[in-house]
Design an enzyme around this catalytic site. Structure first.
Site, PDB file in Angstrom:
ATOM      1  CG  ASN A  37      -1.897  -1.101   1.298  1.00 23.91           C
ATOM      2  OD1 ASN A  37      -2.292  -1.536   0.383  1.00 23.91           O
ATOM      3  ND2 ASN A  37      -2.249  -1.536   2.558  1.00 23.91           N
ATOM      4  CB  SER A  45      -2.583   5.041   8.988  1.00 28.86           C
ATOM      5  OG  SER A  45      -2.408   3.898   9.402  1.00 28.86           O
ATOM      6  CB  VAL A  46       2.180   4.901   9.908  1.00 28.67           C
ATOM      7  CG1 VAL A  46       3.578   5.360  10.417  1.00 28.67           C
ATOM      8  CG2 VAL A  46       1.357   5.230  11.272  1.00 28.67           C
ATOM      9  CG  HIS A  50       3.615  -2.835   5.315  1.00 24.06           C
ATOM     10  ND1 HIS A  50       3.513  -1.586   5.579  1.00 24.06           N
ATOM     11  CD2 HIS A  50       2.622  -3.410   5.523  1.00 24.06           C
ATOM     12  CE1 HIS A  50       2.161  -1.285   5.451  1.00 24.06           C
ATOM     13  NE2 HIS A  50       1.556  -2.759   5.413  1.00 24.06           N
ATOM     14  CG  HIS A  52      -0.751  -6.152   3.592  1.00 21.30           C
ATOM     15  ND1 HIS A  52      -1.194  -6.093   4.826  1.00 21.30           N
ATOM     16  CD2 HIS A  52      -0.377  -4.720   3.177  1.00 21.30           C
ATOM     17  CE1 HIS A  52      -1.259  -4.740   5.126  1.00 21.30           C
ATOM     18  NE2 HIS A  52      -0.653  -3.859   4.217  1.00 21.30           N
TER      19      HIS A  52
END
Length: 64
Positions: A37, A45-46, A50, A52
């Site tokens: 994302n 949001s941060v 990363h 998924h």
């Protein structure tokens, strides 16, 4: 990501493949999806990098 992040991104994708293998989901007949994302509209949001790893059911396209 920037061009200088290429090695990190490659390592991240290879690590995801190793995790999928350990979980028994790397087999082509089962499969998995990797999602990264980026940005608020994508659910980030941060700001950080990363991946998924999604599996365990049939993943339709388009997602969402």
């Amino acid at each position: 990501a920037e061009p200088e992040d290429q090695a990190t991104l490659g390592a991240l994708l290879l690590a995801a493949g190793k995790i999928a293998d350990k979980l028994g989901i790397k087999d082509r007949s089962k499969g998995f999806r990797l999602v990264i994302n980026h940005g608020r509209d994508a659910g980030e949001s941060v700001p950080h990098l990363h991946v998924h790893l999604l599996a365990g059911r049939r993943l339709e396209w388009p997602p969402g």
